[in-house]
Every structure is written in C-alpha cells, then in structure tokens.
Write a protein that holds these residues in place. Structure first.
Motif, PDB file in Angstrom:
ATOM      1  N   ASP A 115       0.607  -1.059  -0.243  1.00 38.25           N
ATOM      2  CA  ASP A 115       0.018   0.093   0.077  1.00 38.25           C
ATOM      3  C   ASP A 115       0.959   1.253   0.478  1.00 38.25           C
ATOM      4  N   THR A 116       1.069   1.849  -1.040  1.00 33.79           N
ATOM      5  CA  THR A 116       1.442   2.883  -1.245  1.00 33.79           C
ATOM      6  C   THR A 116       1.528   4.654  -0.759  1.00 33.79           C
ATOM      7  N   ALA A 117       1.763   5.339  -0.540  1.00 31.04           N
ATOM      8  CA  ALA A 117       1.109   6.820  -0.280  1.00 31.04           C
ATOM      9  C   ALA A 117       0.165   7.069  -1.097  1.00 31.04           C
ATOM     10  N   SER A 118       0.927   6.966  -2.662  1.00 32.79           N
ATOM     11  CA  SER A 118      -0.756   6.977  -3.180  1.00 32.79           C
ATOM     12  C   SER A 118      -2.045   6.046  -2.905  1.00 32.79           C
ATOM     13  N   ILE A 158       1.383  11.384   6.872  1.00 36.00           N
ATOM     14  CA  ILE A 158       0.127  12.613   7.698  1.00 36.00           C
ATOM     15  C   ILE A 158      -0.010  13.894   6.325  1.00 36.00           C
ATOM     16  N   CYS A 159       0.912  13.854   5.955  1.00 41.18           N
ATOM     17  CA  CYS A 159       1.288  14.844   4.996  1.00 41.18           C
ATOM     18  C   CYS A 159       0.145  13.989   3.390  1.00 41.18           C
ATOM     19  N   ASP A 160       0.492  12.940   3.195  1.00 35.51           N
ATOM     20  CA  ASP A 160       0.879  12.554   2.194  1.00 35.51           C
ATOM     21  C   ASP A 160      -0.954  12.619   2.163  1.00 35.51           C
ATOM     22  N   ILE A 161      -1.765  12.130   2.802  1.00 36.63           N
ATOM     23  CA  ILE A 161      -3.208  12.450   2.873  1.00 36.63           C
ATOM     24  C   ILE A 161      -3.734  13.730   2.820  1.00 36.63           C
ATOM     25  N   SER A 162      -3.278  14.477   2.878  1.00 35.11           N
ATOM     26  CA  SER A 162      -3.803  16.188   3.299  1.00 35.11           C
ATOM     27  C   SER A 162      -4.114  16.273   2.148  1.00 35.11           C
TER      28      SER A 162
END
Length: 263
Positions: A115-118, A158-162
């Motif tokens: 499960d990558t950041a994207s 956290i920034c990955d989903i912001s």
C-alpha cells in the motif's frame, strides 16, 4: 482544546484472527467484561476490528453489549462503488452494511501488501466520500528511528493524505501512531517517547487544520494491560490501537478501563 479533553478511543485490531468459534467466545467474554460497569458510556469509546468475513456477525453480536462497541473494518479498497474487482470491499459496500469505521494505512498493509502513499490516499479519499470515519495509521521503522528520521517519516505520512481531505472531513479522522518496530515484538516505546511523538503529530496537525487540537491520537505497538496506565497518563495519547492483547477480553477491557479512568 487540549488533547486531555478528547474522549479516549481503544480499538482492538484482531488482524487475521481468530477462527469463528474462538471469535464468538471472545465476543461473549468481552460483553461479560463490559457488564462490570466500570466503564461508563462516554468515558471511553471502544471498538473491535475483526476480519472482513466477520464484520456483520460481530456487529450483530455486539448490538446488545452493556455499552456501545463499534465494529471497525481493517481495510478498504482503493476502488469506489461496485464492479468487477474480485476480492475487493469498497467503502460504499462497508457503509451499506452499516460499517462506518475503517483502519487505513496500517504498517502491515504498507509493508506486506504494497500500500503505497498514493494507494493509501485513494483509500482515504473514497472512505471519506462514503461518509466513513477513518483511523489512519502512521509509524516509522527501527532503521528510520535510529537514523533520526522518525518525526519526518510520520509527519510525511500525514501530509500524504492532506491533499485528499477536505477541511470539514478532518472531523472524521483519528490518527493511530504505531512505531513499526514495536508491533507484535513485545517492545513498546517508552511513555516519554510515545508522548513526544504524539505531541509532534499534534503540532503538525494543528498546522494543517484548525481541528488539529481536537483529533484523537491513539498509540499502538505492543499495548497491554501492564503498560496501559502509563500510556494513558500522557496528555497527547488519547487511546490505543491494540493488537495481540485485544484477543484476550480481560486484557482488552483492562486497557480500555485504564484510558477511561485517566482522562
């Protein structure tokens, strides 16, 4: 609002456990523990995350528990809606089954299932669009911690989903900090280290959203009855995401009781 004013959360992540008969017994044991009355409604929010095959049956079994126990999905598809996606369970299917809470970004999903950041961001976007509440997992590896990168890694997650979270949707997100090196290893971050990371997460969230001070931050990583009281005393630790100890109803109840009494 300070972290200490947030109603604590204790969620048991059963992972790929247990077999059906043992799951039924575990639920009955948990319901019996809850009958003690030492945890009042509103003192602590309690949830359990069984395998997807058991979500509906566990939810039905818990419907008459002494206090509300929320059934949480362990994961969700990065695909929305319905369609020809064999093996997938979408946020819409969860919502249709009255499952409204979901774990996303657990380190085992990131490390074992790529499960990558994207991918994680897609899951978050679709879960929020379906109206689900997300328990979003973050955490660093031992290598990253020893290299002094722990805070950077966690804040980046956290920034990955912001970018996919609308301003008002932060109210539907809980953060679970799980240092990867402490999951299932018997090792636990010291209360001081855990609090320090939670304070840094709180600081980062406050820079992203005005709701930062009110977002519940859970600690996970070999949480057990023996260390729950110390962890619960930390001002920015608002609960626990419990692994192995959640498969024992008495231990899980003691952890929930520790948080219920501390806030």
């Amino acid at each position: 609002m300070s972290g200490s004013t947030i109603t604590p959360w204790v969620v048991g992540n059963w992972k790929m456990n247990p077999m059906q008969a043992n799951a039924q017994q575990l639920i009955q044991d948990l319901k019996q523990q809850l009958q003690q009355g030492d945890i009042l409604e509103g003192q602590c929010r309690i949830g359990v995350a069984p395998p997807s095959i058991a979500l509906s049956s566990v939810q039905a079994e818990l419907a008459n528990a002494a206090i509300d126990v929320i059934t949480v999905a362990q994961d969700v598809s990065r695909i929305a809606g319905t369609g020809a996606y064999t093996g997938e369970v979408s946020a819409d299917l969860l919502k249709d089954s009255q499952i409204t809470y979901v774990l996303i970004g657990h380190s085992e999903r990131r490390e074992i299932f790529a499960d990558t950041a994207s991918v994680v961001a897609e899951k978050v976007k679709h879960a929020l669009a379906a109206g689900l509440h997300i328990i979003y997992c973050v955490g660093e590896s031992l290598v990253q911690r020893e290299a002094g990168q722990a805070e950077q890694v966690v804040l980046q997650q956290i920034c990955d989903i912001s970018a996919v979270v609308e301003a008002e949707q932060w109210a539907n997100i809980t953060i679970a900090y799980e240092p990867i090196w402490a999951i299932g290893t018997g090792k636990t971050a010291s209360p001081e280290d855990a609090q320090a990371m939670h304070a840094k997460i709180r600081e980062g969230l406050t820079q992203i959203t005005p709701q930062g001070p009110s977002i519940a931050l859970l600690y996970g990583g070999s949480v057990k009855a023996e260390n729950a009281v110390e962890l619960a005393a930390c001002p920015d630790i608002n609960g626990a995401l419990v692994g192995g100890a959640s498969l024992n109803a008495e231990s899980f109840y003691q952890i929930a009781h520790a948080f219920a009494q501390s806030k």
